[in-house]
Design a protein around this motif. Sequence first.
Motif, PDB file in Angstrom:
ATOM      1  N   SER A 253       0.847  -1.195   0.000  1.00  0.00           N
ATOM      2  CA  SER A 253       0.000   0.000   0.000  1.00  0.00           C
ATOM      3  C   SER A 253       0.878   1.239   0.000  1.00  0.00           C
ATOM      4  O   SER A 253       2.061   1.187   0.376  1.00  0.00           O
ATOM      5  CB  SER A 253      -0.904   0.008   1.236  1.00  0.00           C
TER       6      SER A 253
ATOM      7  N   ARG B 179     -14.904  -0.657 -13.724  1.00  0.00           N
ATOM      8  CA  ARG B 179     -13.714  -0.465 -12.896  1.00  0.00           C
ATOM      9  C   ARG B 179     -13.954   0.635 -11.864  1.00  0.00           C
ATOM     10  O   ARG B 179     -13.119   1.472 -11.624  1.00  0.00           O
ATOM     11  CB  ARG B 179     -12.490  -0.180 -13.764  1.00  0.00           C
TER      12      ARG B 179
ATOM     13  N   ASN C 244     -10.122   2.466  -5.865  1.00  0.00           N
ATOM     14  CA  ASN C 244      -9.168   1.479  -5.356  1.00  0.00           C
ATOM     15  C   ASN C 244      -9.323   0.129  -6.055  1.00  0.00           C
ATOM     16  O   ASN C 244      -8.398  -0.361  -6.715  1.00  0.00           O
ATOM     17  CB  ASN C 244      -9.358   1.351  -3.837  1.00  0.00           C
ATOM     18  N   ARG C 245     -10.490  -0.480  -5.926  1.00  0.00           N
ATOM     19  CA  ARG C 245     -10.675  -1.814  -6.497  1.00  0.00           C
ATOM     20  C   ARG C 245     -10.813  -1.788  -8.013  1.00  0.00           C
ATOM     21  O   ARG C 245     -10.790  -2.834  -8.660  1.00  0.00           O
ATOM     22  CB  ARG C 245     -11.882  -2.504  -5.857  1.00  0.00           C
TER      23      ARG C 245
ATOM     24  N   GLY D   2      -8.500  -0.548  -9.707  1.00  0.00           N
ATOM     25  CA  GLY D   2      -7.114  -0.496 -10.148  1.00  0.00           C
ATOM     26  C   GLY D   2      -6.600   0.913 -10.317  1.00  0.00           C
ATOM     27  O   GLY D   2      -5.754   1.181 -11.176  1.00  0.00           O
TER      28      GLY D   2
ATOM     29  N   LEU E 158      -1.726   2.172  -8.757  1.00  0.00           N
ATOM     30  CA  LEU E 158      -2.202   0.849  -8.364  1.00  0.00           C
ATOM     31  C   LEU E 158      -2.089  -0.114  -9.535  1.00  0.00           C
ATOM     32  O   LEU E 158      -2.474   0.223 -10.660  1.00  0.00           O
ATOM     33  CB  LEU E 158      -3.660   0.907  -7.899  1.00  0.00           C
TER      34      LEU E 158
ATOM     35  N   ILE F 292      -3.313  -3.902 -10.321  1.00  0.00           N
ATOM     36  CA  ILE F 292      -4.081  -5.075  -9.901  1.00  0.00           C
ATOM     37  C   ILE F 292      -4.049  -6.092 -11.031  1.00  0.00           C
ATOM     38  O   ILE F 292      -4.318  -5.765 -12.191  1.00  0.00           O
ATOM     39  CB  ILE F 292      -5.533  -4.691  -9.554  1.00  0.00           C
TER      40      ILE F 292
ATOM     41  N   PHE G  69      -5.995  -9.408  -3.253  1.00  0.00           N
ATOM     42  CA  PHE G  69      -7.085  -8.457  -3.490  1.00  0.00           C
ATOM     43  C   PHE G  69      -8.322  -9.173  -4.019  1.00  0.00           C
ATOM     44  O   PHE G  69      -9.072  -8.634  -4.827  1.00  0.00           O
ATOM     45  CB  PHE G  69      -6.611  -7.392  -4.476  1.00  0.00           C
TER      46      PHE G  69
ATOM     47  N   MET H 142      -6.425 -12.575  -7.216  1.00  0.00           N
ATOM     48  CA  MET H 142      -6.102 -11.187  -7.524  1.00  0.00           C
ATOM     49  C   MET H 142      -5.019 -10.673  -6.572  1.00  0.00           C
ATOM     50  O   MET H 142      -5.050 -10.943  -5.375  1.00  0.00           O
ATOM     51  CB  MET H 142      -7.340 -10.299  -7.412  1.00  0.00           C
TER      52      MET H 142
ATOM     53  N   ARG I  81      -2.495  -7.095  -5.634  1.00  0.00           N
ATOM     54  CA  ARG I  81      -2.310  -5.651  -5.837  1.00  0.00           C
ATOM     55  C   ARG I  81      -0.890  -5.243  -5.485  1.00  0.00           C
ATOM     56  O   ARG I  81      -0.376  -5.609  -4.431  1.00  0.00           O
ATOM     57  CB  ARG I  81      -3.298  -4.845  -4.988  1.00  0.00           C
TER      58      ARG I  81
ATOM     59  N   VAL J 183       1.292  -1.555  -5.162  1.00  0.00           N
ATOM     60  CA  VAL J 183       1.101  -0.111  -5.056  1.00  0.00           C
ATOM     61  C   VAL J 183       2.470   0.560  -5.007  1.00  0.00           C
ATOM     62  O   VAL J 183       3.292   0.237  -4.146  1.00  0.00           O
ATOM     63  CB  VAL J 183       0.297   0.280  -3.794  1.00  0.00           C
TER      64      VAL J 183
END
Length: 341
Positions: free
Chosen positions: A10, A111, A143-144, A146, A285, A287, A313, A317, A319, A321
């Motif tokens: 993160s 997205r 965030n989710r 991407g 990000l 993802i 994630f 998945m 992630r 950062v």
Amino acid sequence: MTESVIDLRSDTVTRPTPAMLEAMFQARVGDDVYEEDPTVRALEQEAAARFGLEAGLFCPSGTMTNQIAIKAHTEPLSEVVCEQNSHIYLWEVGGIAFHSGASVALLPGNRGRLTAAQVEAAIRPVNVHYPTTSLISLENTHNRGGGSCYALPELEAIAEVARRHRIPLHLDGARIFNALVATGQPAQEYGRLFDTISVCLSKGLGTPVGSVLLGSKAFIQKTKRIRKVMGGGMRQAGYLAAAGLYALEHNVERLSDDHRRARQLGTALAAQSYVAEVLPVETNLVIFRLQDNTPAEQFLAQLEQQGIRATSFGPQMIRFVTHLDIDDAMIGRVEAVLAAL
């Protein structure tokens, strides 16, 4: 292992730079509950001015600024319209129900991004069986999604729907500066479109603590009581606010370096046979989805053995950062490890 750990979990894992720490040590402070801390006042005013809004409220976290805004905008038996993977819904411990007694209308986004047509269709007609639509909330970057960014015309269309129906529009801008740097959009436009904005300082901007809720003077005055009851009234908070002021001055434009490094990681991942998909990389990000024959926990364990930290994630998945504690040499190390797995 002598090499330093590369922490891609993160952009909240960063530590203050020596220059930021010096700014914190030199801060002028007072009791902020008495509204006597000059550095907190300066941060709130600077953040509000950047976005063309009247006032700000400094809080410990983005979750608190979001939840305070929702509480102030809504009432029990009302409803918040948001995207189904929004941070305010998924990652804030059910706070909308706990704090505000409100329902949530969840919409499937592209997205994470909603359209004006979706938002308008979700607004409830007057009916005794339905909650009242009291707030529309967007997330930018998402965030989710991407780190996806809204185009300005999309935001303008949603804002027009909100104004026409006289429904407040809130922005979870946890990574809003990433969006501004990536798109070149002017921050002042956001103050024109949104009634309230939550701005996080402890993600891409690298401060140790803090977010600012922005809005009108009357709205922010209302939210001070809500912050107090949530336990967010701080005393000599200027030491923390000084980090935010430093970050606004020094750490915004450099976000483009994080975005470049994230794109570099995305390209490296797309070349690996064990990666099934990489979401488009717009900001910091990355993802990606692993092939079914590459268990996510095994992949993360292999990275950890090489001194690289990442986070799961969702099913298969992962992630990554990028942030101000990640440099080009570290990206090169990650690329080499990915190619060797």
